[in-house]
Design a protein around this motif. Structure first.
Motif, PDB file in Angstrom:
ATOM      1  N   GLU A 113      -4.339  -3.194  -4.205  1.00  0.00           N
ATOM      2  CA  GLU A 113      -3.374  -2.733  -5.199  1.00  0.00           C
ATOM      3  C   GLU A 113      -3.938  -1.580  -6.019  1.00  0.00           C
ATOM      4  O   GLU A 113      -5.019  -1.670  -6.590  1.00  0.00           O
ATOM      5  CB  GLU A 113      -2.962  -3.872  -6.127  1.00  0.00           C
ATOM      6  CG  GLU A 113      -1.801  -3.501  -7.007  1.00  0.00           C
ATOM      7  CD  GLU A 113      -1.180  -4.688  -7.709  1.00  0.00           C
ATOM      8  OE1 GLU A 113      -0.353  -4.452  -8.602  1.00  0.00           O
ATOM      9  OE2 GLU A 113      -1.497  -5.844  -7.369  1.00  0.00           O
ATOM     10  N   LEU A 118       0.897  -0.464  -3.364  1.00  0.00           N
ATOM     11  CA  LEU A 118       0.386  -1.711  -2.810  1.00  0.00           C
ATOM     12  C   LEU A 118       0.218  -1.466  -1.313  1.00  0.00           C
ATOM     13  O   LEU A 118       1.157  -1.036  -0.645  1.00  0.00           O
ATOM     14  CB  LEU A 118       1.392  -2.841  -3.051  1.00  0.00           C
ATOM     15  CG  LEU A 118       0.970  -4.238  -2.680  1.00  0.00           C
ATOM     16  CD1 LEU A 118      -0.094  -4.735  -3.671  1.00  0.00           C
ATOM     17  CD2 LEU A 118       2.171  -5.171  -2.709  1.00  0.00           C
ATOM     18  N   LYS A 132       5.991   1.407  -6.278  1.00  0.00           N
ATOM     19  CA  LYS A 132       6.806   0.818  -7.351  1.00  0.00           C
ATOM     20  C   LYS A 132       8.047   1.664  -7.590  1.00  0.00           C
ATOM     21  O   LYS A 132       7.978   2.871  -7.720  1.00  0.00           O
ATOM     22  CB  LYS A 132       6.004   0.796  -8.656  1.00  0.00           C
ATOM     23  CG  LYS A 132       5.350  -0.482  -9.028  1.00  0.00           C
ATOM     24  CD  LYS A 132       6.068  -1.487  -9.824  1.00  0.00           C
ATOM     25  CE  LYS A 132       5.440  -2.841  -9.767  1.00  0.00           C
ATOM     26  NZ  LYS A 132       4.453  -3.184 -10.672  1.00  0.00           N
ATOM     27  N   TRP A 137       8.351  -3.449  -5.700  1.00  0.00           N
ATOM     28  CA  TRP A 137       7.627  -2.764  -4.640  1.00  0.00           C
ATOM     29  C   TRP A 137       8.591  -2.477  -3.498  1.00  0.00           C
ATOM     30  O   TRP A 137       9.269  -3.368  -3.008  1.00  0.00           O
ATOM     31  CB  TRP A 137       6.470  -3.623  -4.129  1.00  0.00           C
ATOM     32  CG  TRP A 137       5.369  -3.828  -5.115  1.00  0.00           C
ATOM     33  CD1 TRP A 137       5.053  -4.992  -5.760  1.00  0.00           C
ATOM     34  CD2 TRP A 137       4.428  -2.862  -5.564  1.00  0.00           C
ATOM     35  NE1 TRP A 137       3.973  -4.795  -6.586  1.00  0.00           N
ATOM     36  CE2 TRP A 137       3.556  -3.497  -6.484  1.00  0.00           C
ATOM     37  CE3 TRP A 137       4.215  -1.513  -5.296  1.00  0.00           C
ATOM     38  CZ2 TRP A 137       2.507  -2.845  -7.118  1.00  0.00           C
ATOM     39  CZ3 TRP A 137       3.178  -0.856  -5.926  1.00  0.00           C
ATOM     40  CH2 TRP A 137       2.331  -1.508  -6.821  1.00  0.00           C
ATOM     41  N   THR A 160      -9.621   1.511  -3.754  1.00  0.00           N
ATOM     42  CA  THR A 160      -9.093   0.664  -4.829  1.00  0.00           C
ATOM     43  C   THR A 160     -10.135   0.359  -5.900  1.00  0.00           C
ATOM     44  O   THR A 160      -9.769   0.005  -7.014  1.00  0.00           O
ATOM     45  CB  THR A 160      -8.520  -0.662  -4.278  1.00  0.00           C
ATOM     46  OG1 THR A 160      -9.512  -1.327  -3.510  1.00  0.00           O
ATOM     47  CG2 THR A 160      -7.281  -0.411  -3.449  1.00  0.00           C
TER      48      THR A 160
END
Length: 163
Positions: A113, A118, A132, A137, A160
């Motif tokens: 994430e 994601l 988003k 999502w 990430t």
């Protein structure tokens, strides 16, 4: 492959593509696409001298096929721009649908994430990308398997954790 490829690709569901991992695996003949035969059929062609990307547009999505300029097939991806949340079935238009599909098929899935993205990594090396939109999502891209699972996982872990 010839002009029938457009129709064959249009019939591939996003779920099939995510599970099988590459366009050639989804197509009935399993043949590697040929740059010289597909280039005249593409809706868009982009080249940087070393690679050529052929894009085929469909209702709600586009399929991208990347080749070395020599004609060697490298990888493919699917860009999704249609809202898939109203398609009747859960499907993989939302991460919950992908989780259900993975559970049904006994597939482990890693989730990475970022603030606005994601990324779900499947065991075959496919990444499924959600962005988003209005606090939900939404599926935006499926990147077919190019590198192996471990290399892809390592790269996503670095990305990430970079912030």
């Amino acid at each position: 492959m010839n002009g029938k490829l457009r129709t064959a690709i249009a019939e591939i569901s996003v779920e099939q593509y995510a599970v099988q991992g590459t366009l050639p695996l989804c197509l009935s003949d399993g043949a590697s696409p040929a740059l010289d035969k597909l280039k005249p059929l593409a809706d868009e062609v982009w080249s940087d001298g070393q690679q050529e990307v052929l894009t085929f547009h469909y209702a709600g999505h586009a399929v991208n096929m990347t080749f070395q300029s020599s004609g060697t097939y490298l990888f493919d991806s699917m860009d999704i721009w249609a809202d898939m949340s109203d398609c009747g079935e859960i499907g993989i238009g939302a991460p919950e649908g992908l989780s259900l599909l993975a559970a049904r098929m006994s597939l482990d899935m890693d989730i990475f994430e970022l603030p606005d993205e994601l990324i779900c990594l499947l065991p075959n090396g496919v990444t499924v990308h959600y962005h988003k939109h209005d606090q939900q999502w939404m599926l935006t891209k499926i990147a077919g398997a190019y590198r192996n699972y471990e290399d892809t996982r390592s790269s996503l872990h670095i990305i990430t954790n970079a912030g």
